[in-house]
Design a protein around this motif. Structure first.
Motif, PDB file in Angstrom:
ATOM      1  N   SER A  48       0.832  -1.205   0.000  1.00 31.61           N
ATOM      2  CA  SER A  48       0.000   0.000   0.000  1.00 31.61           C
ATOM      3  C   SER A  48       0.866   1.255   0.000  1.00 31.61           C
ATOM      4  O   SER A  48       0.545   2.256  -0.651  1.00 31.61           O
ATOM      5  N   GLY A  49       1.983   1.220   0.725  1.00 28.23           N
ATOM      6  CA  GLY A  49       2.899   2.351   0.739  1.00 28.23           C
ATOM      7  C   GLY A  49       3.564   2.550  -0.610  1.00 28.23           C
ATOM      8  O   GLY A  49       3.755   3.680  -1.070  1.00 28.23           O
ATOM      9  N   LYS A  50       3.909   1.437  -1.259  1.00 27.77           N
ATOM     10  CA  LYS A  50       4.513   1.523  -2.595  1.00 27.77           C
ATOM     11  C   LYS A  50       3.535   2.121  -3.597  1.00 27.77           C
ATOM     12  O   LYS A  50       3.919   2.908  -4.467  1.00 27.77           O
ATOM     13  N   ARG A  51       2.257   1.763  -3.450  1.00 24.27           N
ATOM     14  CA  ARG A  51       1.262   2.312  -4.381  1.00 24.27           C
ATOM     15  C   ARG A  51       1.111   3.818  -4.209  1.00 24.27           C
ATOM     16  O   ARG A  51       0.939   4.545  -5.183  1.00 24.27           O
ATOM     17  N   ILE A  52       1.176   4.288  -2.959  1.00 28.46           N
ATOM     18  CA  ILE A  52       1.073   5.732  -2.715  1.00 28.46           C
ATOM     19  C   ILE A  52       2.225   6.459  -3.404  1.00 28.46           C
ATOM     20  O   ILE A  52       2.034   7.471  -4.091  1.00 28.46           O
ATOM     21  N   VAL A  53       3.456   5.961  -3.226  1.00 29.36           N
ATOM     22  CA  VAL A  53       4.614   6.610  -3.831  1.00 29.36           C
ATOM     23  C   VAL A  53       4.552   6.518  -5.350  1.00 29.36           C
ATOM     24  O   VAL A  53       4.879   7.476  -6.054  1.00 29.36           O
ATOM     25  N   ARG A  54       4.122   5.367  -5.872  1.00 28.07           N
ATOM     26  CA  ARG A  54       4.024   5.228  -7.330  1.00 28.07           C
ATOM     27  C   ARG A  54       3.027   6.215  -7.915  1.00 28.07           C
ATOM     28  O   ARG A  54       3.223   6.743  -9.010  1.00 28.07           O
ATOM     29  N   MET A  55       1.930   6.449  -7.172  1.00 25.39           N
ATOM     30  CA  MET A  55       0.944   7.414  -7.656  1.00 25.39           C
ATOM     31  C   MET A  55       1.567   8.796  -7.765  1.00 25.39           C
ATOM     32  O   MET A  55       1.375   9.512  -8.757  1.00 25.39           O
ATOM     33  N   LEU A  56       2.357   9.167  -6.756  1.00 19.51           N
ATOM     34  CA  LEU A  56       3.004  10.472  -6.782  1.00 19.51           C
ATOM     35  C   LEU A  56       4.035  10.545  -7.895  1.00 19.51           C
ATOM     36  O   LEU A  56       4.148  11.550  -8.597  1.00 19.51           O
ATOM     37  N   LEU A  57       4.791   9.448  -8.090  1.00 20.22           N
ATOM     38  CA  LEU A  57       5.802   9.436  -9.142  1.00 20.22           C
ATOM     39  C   LEU A  57       5.193   9.426 -10.530  1.00 20.22           C
ATOM     40  O   LEU A  57       5.810   9.870 -11.495  1.00 20.22           O
ATOM     41  N   SER A  58       3.971   8.913 -10.654  1.00 17.28           N
ATOM     42  CA  SER A  58       3.322   8.881 -11.964  1.00 17.28           C
ATOM     43  C   SER A  58       3.037  10.275 -12.480  1.00 17.28           C
ATOM     44  O   SER A  58       2.773  10.480 -13.659  1.00 17.28           O
ATOM     45  N   GLY A  59       3.100  11.264 -11.597  1.00 17.13           N
ATOM     46  CA  GLY A  59       2.842  12.636 -11.997  1.00 17.13           C
ATOM     47  C   GLY A  59       1.397  13.036 -11.827  1.00 17.13           C
ATOM     48  O   GLY A  59       1.041  14.188 -12.057  1.00 17.13           O
ATOM     49  N   THR A  60       0.558  12.108 -11.417  1.00 17.98           N
ATOM     50  CA  THR A  60      -0.859  12.407 -11.281  1.00 17.98           C
ATOM     51  C   THR A  60      -1.085  13.566 -10.317  1.00 17.98           C
ATOM     52  O   THR A  60      -1.946  14.413 -10.531  1.00 17.98           O
ATOM     53  N   ALA A  61      -0.291  13.634  -9.260  1.00 16.11           N
ATOM     54  CA  ALA A  61      -0.533  14.640  -8.237  1.00 16.11           C
ATOM     55  C   ALA A  61       0.432  15.825  -8.306  1.00 16.11           C
ATOM     56  O   ALA A  61       0.269  16.796  -7.581  1.00 16.11           O
TER      57      ALA A  61
END
Length: 323
Positions: A89-102
């Protein structure tokens, strides 16, 4: 049971979600996630010791860091005998941020790509803005739904990270593959965002469907080019996806085999074969229970796949084509 009263599960989910949002509102906790991610090696996963983590983050008070770690443990971070590491779950949070979405808001002006418009055969241009990928035909004003501007033949969410180090044609191909797998997941009832159940919540059928197929303009009654539209809503994260019933046969092995027998390597994922959808023939076989027939005509034959109200296959029938 009164549906207006939240269930125990719903209350628990809401409570868990509130706590998770609160956890991510603190800069120190976000720093913990970032440092653990930067040290993460998928080929050699090694937890980080408390002392090293404190040094990397720059927190002088060990009690303060321990407080924040205790908050994160159980949600996004795992404590082991060797130290701390990110949960999935922590990896998914960081991946979301790295994806540029936020964090990113890139924009790319229209550029020609090597595909054909599935409506008129013309040449589309690819562009990107506000987190969405657009394909706009330069030769026609096709408008399959009223939310699309004239000429927009396709519009899809696509993370900014997918733009990195790719040409427009490479981005378009990556988007095609990414979108195809997400659509397949929805059809199969699994949310592409959070993996929760994503059942059919509505099958909308226009009572008086009259689109302008000559100009590929949507019906004024239902505001869509397509007669039947299916909605899926995720039971976990509320993600919604709506698409024509015509996409559903693409998941049926019998359909792939039918095309293959006629010398066509069927892959609806490709843009060039998207025009095959326009040859499919829909029938409303019954309203109660709901039965929808979708026929695929090829040469002198037709394969009809029948669906129920959940868009599950109840019958596959192959017959000579009726002229």
């Amino acid at each position: 049971m009164d549906s207006s009263i939240p269930s125990e599960t719903a209350e628990s989910t809401q409570s868990t979600g509130d706590e998770a949002f609160q956890l991510l509102s603190d800069e120190t906790r976000l720093a913990v996630l970032q440092v653990l991610w930067e040290s993460h090696d998928p080929a050699n996963e090694t937890p980080m010791r408390f002392a090293e983590l404190r040094q990397r983050i720059g927190v002088e008070d060990p009690g303060r860091l321990n407080y924040h770690l205790n908050k994160l443990t159980g949600y996004f971070v795992r404590r082991t005998e060797d130290g701390y590491e990110l949960r999935d779950s922590g990896k998914r949070i960081v991946r979301m941020l790295l994806s540029g979405t936020a964090i990113d808001d890139p924009e790319i002006e229209p550029v020609a790509v090597d595909i054909s418009c599935w409506y008129c055969g013309g040449k589309p241009e690819w562009s990107y803005r506000d987190g969405w990928r657009y394909l706009e035909c330069t030769d026609c004003d096709a408008r399959c739904v009223d939310t699309f501007s004239p000429g927009v033949i396709s519009k899809n969410e696509f993370p900014p990270s997918g733009l990195r180090n790719r040409t427009p044609n490479e981005i378009n191909e990556a988007d095609r593959i990414w979108g195809t797998h997400r659509r397949a997941s929805v059809i199969d009832g699994v949310c592409p965002e959070c993996a929760s159940d994503m059942p059919v919540t509505a099958v909308d059928i226009c009572d008086d469907h009259h689109p302008d197929w000559n100009e590929y303009q949507f019906c004024e009654g239902c505001r869509s080019l397509f007669w039947m539209l299916v909605s899926h809503v995720c039971e976990g994260c509320k993600y919604r996806w709506r698409m024509p019933t015509l996409f559903y046969p693409s998941r049926q092995p019998a359909v792939t085999a039918f095309y293959y027998e006629h010398g066509i390597e069927f892959d609806l994922a490709t843009y060039e074969q998207r025009a095959l959808l326009l040859d499919f023939e829909e029938e409303l076989l019954s309203e109660d229970p709901l039965r929808i027939g979708i026929s695929i005509p090829l040469k002198d034959e037709a394969l009809r796949v029948t669906y129920d109200e959940r868009m599950e296959v109840v019958d596959v029938n192959r017959r000579g084509r009726i002229h």
